[in-house]
Enzyme design. Structure first.
Site, PDB file in Angstrom:
ATOM      1  N   GLY A 191      -1.947   6.011  -1.108  1.00  0.00           N
ATOM      2  CA  GLY A 191      -2.853   6.798  -1.939  1.00  0.00           C
ATOM      3  C   GLY A 191      -4.054   6.043  -2.466  1.00  0.00           C
ATOM      4  O   GLY A 191      -5.169   6.572  -2.506  1.00  0.00           O
ATOM      5  N   LYS A 192      -3.861   4.795  -2.848  1.00  0.00           N
ATOM      6  CA  LYS A 192      -4.977   4.022  -3.403  1.00  0.00           C
ATOM      7  C   LYS A 192      -5.960   3.626  -2.296  1.00  0.00           C
ATOM      8  O   LYS A 192      -7.174   3.672  -2.497  1.00  0.00           O
ATOM      9  CB  LYS A 192      -4.447   2.809  -4.160  1.00  0.00           C
TER      10      LYS A 192
ATOM     11  N   SER B 186       0.772  -1.238   0.000  1.00  0.00           N
ATOM     12  CA  SER B 186       0.000   0.000   0.000  1.00  0.00           C
ATOM     13  C   SER B 186       0.805   1.291   0.000  1.00  0.00           C
ATOM     14  O   SER B 186       0.346   2.300  -0.518  1.00  0.00           O
ATOM     15  CB  SER B 186      -0.932   0.009   1.220  1.00  0.00           C
TER      16      SER B 186
ATOM     17  N   CYS C 267       3.443  -0.242 -12.239  1.00  0.00           N
ATOM     18  CA  CYS C 267       3.731   0.982 -12.996  1.00  0.00           C
ATOM     19  C   CYS C 267       4.923   0.734 -13.915  1.00  0.00           C
ATOM     20  O   CYS C 267       5.883   1.507 -13.950  1.00  0.00           O
ATOM     21  CB  CYS C 267       3.977   2.174 -12.064  1.00  0.00           C
TER      22      CYS C 267
ATOM     23  N   ASP D 211       4.751  -8.954   5.290  1.00  0.00           N
ATOM     24  CA  ASP D 211       5.459  -9.378   4.085  1.00  0.00           C
ATOM     25  C   ASP D 211       4.454 -10.093   3.195  1.00  0.00           C
ATOM     26  O   ASP D 211       4.015 -11.206   3.494  1.00  0.00           O
ATOM     27  CB  ASP D 211       6.616 -10.314   4.461  1.00  0.00           C
TER      28      ASP D 211
ATOM     29  N   PRO E 102       2.657   4.652  -0.453  1.00  0.00           N
ATOM     30  CA  PRO E 102       2.372   5.512   0.705  1.00  0.00           C
ATOM     31  C   PRO E 102       0.905   5.583   1.124  1.00  0.00           C
ATOM     32  O   PRO E 102       0.558   6.314   2.027  1.00  0.00           O
ATOM     33  CB  PRO E 102       2.845   6.884   0.226  1.00  0.00           C
TER      34      PRO E 102
END
Length: 421
Positions: A249-250, A245, A365, A294, A247
């Site tokens: 944002g999603k 996750s 990405c 993890d 930082p």
């Protein structure tokens, strides 16, 4: 000594010697610069042209200079060859001054002579086509070969030609402000903006924008990242897992797209989990439980526990390289192979954590098949309990899409949606 040249050198020195992140270092010193736009251009421009500049240095120097002198030469060569706003003699003089700054005044003559030679030198282009493309577009040779193999030459060149995008993409925090209210704020603050088709705004970053960010009124989120969230299509009352996750944002955006979500946001590193908590607090998101985990190790407590799982996997990041040009510095094809095994483990666990009838989105990405199509293809071949599911987004798809970076602000992203059978 020019302050912005010195700041640029300090940042580049840490990036090249310590593998520090240029964007974080820039953020720390941007308000100290005499000309923040110039400083940003010097740092990102030098990094973007790093392979080209390394080639120039190899043509100019019989022996490879030490890393600090190479950094001075790269900075000087970038300005001499790719900028026309600063006189050549001033660039050479400032780079010579930097030799004293790094306590190497005995090399001032070498830097002076090398850069003066470069002013008028026409650098030769290698005959090998792929090597020539690597130097022209400053892309690692191994990656040039991969792109041509996977996308064919014309599309590969289009990808390599993608330019740095000078605008940031922001969106309103819908918990605090509507889009119409944000537009009024931007006009009142004299911040120019252009509305994007993804539900946000392209703006030029400045202190006023950062103050809106600090206040949780807006957040920075790329169009491609927002599209991932919309492809997830989370529903009210879902129990959601965001496996990688940080930082955050999603996860935060999920809480604005649906009501009464219970979101578990994970990361392997405690400092990154703290970033998720900070992000959620700034945005007023109170339904996020951030924990250290993890994702490659199966957690039996999560077995078939979630309605929806996002596996936004760690990746090479080549889809966002124009924003983070230091991405190219330290990666090899072997790194991609190693990453693909991590991605495979993460997605397998994501599926196991999903209830029957639940949904999984896998995203990266990046633009390489090894991290994208091949992962999904391997999963579909090996597992009978998932299948592709069409994503409810404006782009036509059969359950997956590969976005390529372009000059309109879109980053390279891969997104695939699965349903647990």
């Amino acid at each position: 000594m020019n302050k912005d040249f010195r700041l640029a050198f300090d940042i580049l020195d840490k990036v090249f010697r310590e593998s520090a992140y240029s964007n974080l270092l820039l953020t720390e010193v941007l308000d100290k610069a005499d000309n923040s736009a110039l400083l940003t251009k010097l740092v990102y421009g030098t990094l973007e042209k790093n392979i080209t500049l390394e080639y120039y240095i190899s043509e100019l120097c019989k022996n490879k200079p030490n890393i600090k002198i190479r950094t001075i030469l790269k900075l000087g060569l970038f300005m001499l060859k790719f900028m026309d706003s600063i006189p050549s003699h001033a660039i050479v003089n400032e780079m010579v001054n930097l030799t004293a700054y790094i306590k190497k005044p005995e090399l001032a003559g070498f830097v002076n002579a090398t850069l003066k030679t470069a002013i008028t030198k026409e650098f030769s282009i290698p005959k090998d086509e792929k090597l020539a493309l690597s130097i022209k577009y400053s892309i690692p040779l191994w990656l040039v070969k991969c792109l041509i193999k996977q996308y064919k030459k014309d599309i590969a060149i289009e990808i390599m030609q993608t330019k740095s995008f000078e605008f940031e993409h922001i969106r309103a925090n819908s918990k605090k402000i509507t889009d119409n209210e944000l537009q009024k704020w931007l006009k009142t603050l004299d911040i120019e903006y252009e509305k994007s088709v993804y539900g946000g705004y392209f703006i030029k970053n400045n202190k006023k924008v950062r103050e809106l960010f600090d206040g949780g009124i807006i957040t920075y989120q790329s169009p491609s990242s927002m599209l991932v969230c919309k492809a997830c299509d989370v529903k009210n009352n879902y129990k959601v897992l965001d496996m990688c996750s940080s930082p955050g944002g999603k996860s935060v955006y999920f809480g604005e797209l649906a009501n009464n979500l219970a979101i578990t946001a994970c990361d392997i590193y405690p400092n990154r989990v703290e970033k998720i908590k900070e992000y959620a607090k700034r945005m007023g998101a109170k339904n996020i439980n951030a924990i250290v985990m993890d994702g490659t190790v199966f957690n039996k407590n999560f077995d078939k526990a979630f309605d929806f799982v996002l596996c936004d996997s760690p990746c090479s990041g080549f889809g966002v390289a124009r924003k983070k040009p230091d991405i190219y510095l330290n990666k090899s094809y072997d790194d991609i192979v190693a990453l693909s095994e991590i991605q495979y483990k993460l997605l397998n666990n994501a599926i196991d954590y999903t209830k029957t009838g639940g949904h999984i989105v896998y995203s990266t990405c990046t633009i390489l098949r090894e991290e994208n199509y091949n992962i999904i293809g391997r999963i579909l071949k090996e597992r009978q309990d998932v299948k592709l599911e069409k994503m409810p987004i404006s782009i036509e798809n059969e359950g997956f899409i590969q976005l390529l970076p372009n000059n309109d602000g879109v980053d390279g992203f891969f997104i695939a949606r699965l349903i647990k059978c």
